[in-house]
Design a protein around this motif. Structure first.
Motif, PDB file in Angstrom:
ATOM      1  N   ALA A 375      26.359  -7.530  24.333  1.00  6.02           N
ATOM      2  CA  ALA A 375      26.166  -5.787  23.913  1.00  6.02           C
ATOM      3  C   ALA A 375      24.843  -6.075  23.060  1.00  6.02           C
ATOM      4  N   ALA A 376      23.774  -5.392  23.226  1.00  9.67           N
ATOM      5  CA  ALA A 376      22.774  -4.943  22.628  1.00  9.67           C
ATOM      6  C   ALA A 376      23.013  -4.101  21.269  1.00  9.67           C
ATOM      7  N   PRO A 377      22.255  -3.802  20.362  1.00 10.10           N
ATOM      8  CA  PRO A 377      22.584  -2.552  19.359  1.00 10.10           C
ATOM      9  C   PRO A 377      22.584  -1.376  20.277  1.00 10.10           C
ATOM     10  N   ILE A 378      21.723  -1.344  21.219  1.00  6.98           N
ATOM     11  CA  ILE A 378      21.642   0.286  22.119  1.00  6.98           C
ATOM     12  C   ILE A 378      23.239   0.523  22.655  1.00  6.98           C
ATOM     13  N   HIS A 379      23.988  -0.596  22.696  1.00  7.81           N
ATOM     14  CA  HIS A 379      25.159  -0.434  23.226  1.00  7.81           C
ATOM     15  C   HIS A 379      26.213   0.176  22.185  1.00  7.81           C
ATOM     16  N   ARG A 380      26.024   0.051  20.954  1.00  6.62           N
ATOM     17  CA  ARG A 380      26.902   0.362  20.012  1.00  6.62           C
ATOM     18  C   ARG A 380      27.622   1.878  19.880  1.00  6.62           C
ATOM     19  N   GLY A 381      26.623   2.801  20.252  1.00 10.01           N
ATOM     20  CA  GLY A 381      26.857   4.332  20.422  1.00 10.01           C
ATOM     21  C   GLY A 381      28.033   4.536  21.527  1.00 10.01           C
ATOM     22  N   ALA A 382      27.829   3.748  22.481  1.00 14.27           N
ATOM     23  CA  ALA A 382      28.945   3.890  23.481  1.00 14.27           C
ATOM     24  C   ALA A 382      30.122   3.279  23.057  1.00 14.27           C
ATOM     25  N   VAL A 383      30.108   2.199  22.488  1.00  7.46           N
ATOM     26  CA  VAL A 383      31.362   1.498  22.017  1.00  7.46           C
ATOM     27  C   VAL A 383      32.136   2.499  20.751  1.00  7.46           C
ATOM     28  N   GLU A 384      31.245   3.172  20.086  1.00  7.90           N
ATOM     29  CA  GLU A 384      31.819   4.031  18.907  1.00  7.90           C
ATOM     30  C   GLU A 384      32.341   5.237  19.556  1.00  7.90           C
ATOM     31  N   ARG A 385      31.799   5.926  20.789  1.00  4.95           N
ATOM     32  CA  ARG A 385      32.063   6.871  21.579  1.00  4.95           C
ATOM     33  C   ARG A 385      33.533   6.453  22.126  1.00  4.95           C
ATOM     34  N   LEU A 386      33.663   5.121  22.699  1.00  8.14           N
ATOM     35  CA  LEU A 386      34.828   4.748  23.450  1.00  8.14           C
ATOM     36  C   LEU A 386      36.007   4.915  22.278  1.00  8.14           C
ATOM     37  N   ARG A 387      35.657   4.514  21.026  1.00 10.12           N
ATOM     38  CA  ARG A 387      36.471   4.389  19.832  1.00 10.12           C
ATOM     39  C   ARG A 387      37.007   5.779  19.525  1.00 10.12           C
ATOM     40  N   SER A 388      36.043   6.665  19.406  1.00  7.12           N
ATOM     41  CA  SER A 388      36.921   8.027  18.904  1.00  7.12           C
ATOM     42  C   SER A 388      37.344   8.789  19.965  1.00  7.12           C
ATOM     43  N   GLY A 389      37.119   8.423  21.377  1.00  5.82           N
ATOM     44  CA  GLY A 389      37.736   9.236  22.604  1.00  5.82           C
ATOM     45  C   GLY A 389      38.922   8.584  23.222  1.00  5.82           C
ATOM     46  N   ALA A 390      38.954   7.470  23.049  1.00  2.00           N
ATOM     47  CA  ALA A 390      40.109   6.423  23.820  1.00  2.00           C
ATOM     48  C   ALA A 390      41.477   7.165  23.320  1.00  2.00           C
TER      49      ALA A 390
END
Ligand SMILES: Nc1nc2c(ncn2[C@@H]2O[C@H](COP(=O)(O)OP(=O)(O)OP(=O)(O)O)[C@@H](O)[C@H]2O)c(=O)[nH]1
Ligand SMILES: [Mg+2]
Length: 421
Positions: A375-390
């Motif tokens: 995962a590149a830094p660019i993917h961090r946002g998507a992971v954070e979104r997963l954390r808050s939405g899951a």
């Protein structure tokens, strides 16, 4: 007498299937049969030999099951059996000598075919298609009732569901859902009768006391009733404690390889895994849990698309679900369809599971945001979104390098029901 026994045993045991019967077993049969004298009825001999044969088949099967390594093949388990119960024996037609009083005894009821759950048996493999119980014995003179036919007890693993085969000869779509489920044999010793033995016929003593002897009705009642006969489908669903659920290519098989000694194939293309694989995770303190790598799920899986709900049914009895999502995926700019970001992967998986069976969503669940190493830094946002939405605990892991798997497994362990064996 010996020749009867010999013929019966060689008929049943001489086939390739049971070649592995030892000389000791054969001697046992002869010994037991030799206990008969010349006056013993042939039907008694045949019954004893057939009981012995059943006993041997059962112990051989158990032996084979215990011997055989628990393989992934055991996971998908489904088989059909034809259960043929025994017919009732005929009522006797006899008289007290000289006084001509009817004294014919009733025939014995036929044996039933029943299934019994036991932890000694691990798979449905090796259960013969035809399961026949023996017929009841005919009634005798002096009001002697014929003996009941011996039941056929088929041992099945814990977690076997039994459903009736559909009229057309086909089982209802996929997993027997929609078919009439006769029983769910989940506890040790659970039993279900799948074919009931026929009632014994009435002897002329009873027919006379009811005043129907000599009538057409009486003739019919003297005959033993035929035993039930039906084909049922056995399915084994339970097995794993934990199910890895994800879209194709999410890295489920790689993860199972990392956490257990299982070696499911890994490929850089979807649908590498075509059937569930099992692995046993051993924790340093000796705790163990079985984990199933379930083939990739796609949109429409609940309607049997992709590999279909054939595999969704395996999720039904796992205790904990781990949603494996690929954290390196993004929407292609302007692309329609294509790769889904992690949160959308999770939502799709939950939608498919929920449509198949809402209760799956109530299981303790965790999310593994996988492929952390790539995962590149660019993917961090998507992971954070997963954390808050899951709405579920999210663990960042790499199935490939093993990073983060410890924390994930610890959480898995905490989620397992405490009363598991
Ligand atoms: N970089 C990286 N690649 C991974 C990781 N896990 C899996 N992969 C790669 O992703 C691809 C798919 O891996 P699999 O383990 O076969 O995925 P799967 O979810 O079992 O796929 P299906 O069986 O098709 O459903 C392979 O090329 C793996 O090498 C990871 O943690 N990091
Ligand atoms: Mg796979």
């Amino acid at each position: 007498m010996f020749s009867v026994a010999f013929r019966s045993s060689s008929l049943s045991f001489g086939t390739r299937k049971y070649r592995d019967i030892s000389a000791v077993d054969v001697v046992q049969i002869f010994k037991s049969v030799a206990g008969f004298d010349w006056m013993t009825r042939k039907s008694d001999v045949i019954r004893r030999v057939s009981n012995l044969r059943d006993e041997l088949h059962r112990s051989l099967r158990t032996h084979r099951d215990l011997k055989s390594k628990k393989s992934e093949k055991d996971f998908i388990d489904k088989t059909r059996i034809k259960a043929a119960a025994g017919a009732g024996g005929r009522g006797a037609f006899s008289f007290v000598p000289v006084r001509r009083i009817p004294d014919g005894g009733d025939g014995g009821p036929g044996g039933s075919v029943l299934l019994r759950a036991t932890s000694d048996v691990r798979s449905l493999a090796g259960i013969a298609f035809l399961q026949r119980a023996s017929d009841g014995i005919n009634g005798g003179s002096q009001r002697r009732q014929g003996r009941s036919g011996s039941p056929r007890v088929v041992l099945v693993p814990l977690g076997t569901t039994v459903s009736v085969e559909q009229q057309s000869g086909a089982v209802a779509e996929g997993d027997g859902r929609g078919a009439e489920v006769l029983a769910d044999l989940s506890r040790e010793g659970d039993e279900v009768v799948v074919a009931r033995g026929g009632d014994g016929g009435m002897g002329n003593a009873r027919l006379a006391s009811r005043g129907i002897w000599g009538s057409a009705q009486g003739m019919a009642r003297a005959k033993g009733a035929a035993g039930e006969s039906r084909t049922v489908v056995l399915e084994l669903k339970s097995i794993a404690d934990v199910g890895l659920v994800g879209l194709p290519n999410a890295g489920k098989s790689t993860m199972l390889r990392s956490i257990s000694a299982a070696t499911p194939k890994v490929g850089s293309f979807p649908f590498t895994t075509l059937r569930p694989h099992l692995g046993v995770v051993c924790f340093p303190d000796g705790r163990r849990a079985t984990v199933a790598d379930i083939p990739g799920i796609i949109r429409g899986a609940h309607e049997n698309r992709g590999l279909g709900h054939e595999f969704l049914r395996h999720i039904e009895r796992t205790s904990v679900l781990v949603y494996v999502v690929d954290a390196t995926l993004e929407h292609e700019p302007g692309g329609r369809g294509g790769p889904l970001p992690p949160l959308e992967q999770l939502m799709l998986l939950q939608e498919e599971l929920g449509r198949y069976d809402r209760s799956l969503l109530a299981k303790p669940s965790l999310v593994a945001a996988n492929k952390l190493d790539a995962a590149a830094p660019i993917h961090r946002g998507a992971v954070e979104r997963l954390r808050s939405g899951a709405g579920l605990p999210v663990f960042e892991v790499s199935g490939l390098t093993g990073e983060g798997l410890h924390a994930l497994l610890d959480a898995v362990w905490q989620s397992l029901p405490p009363d598991r064996p």
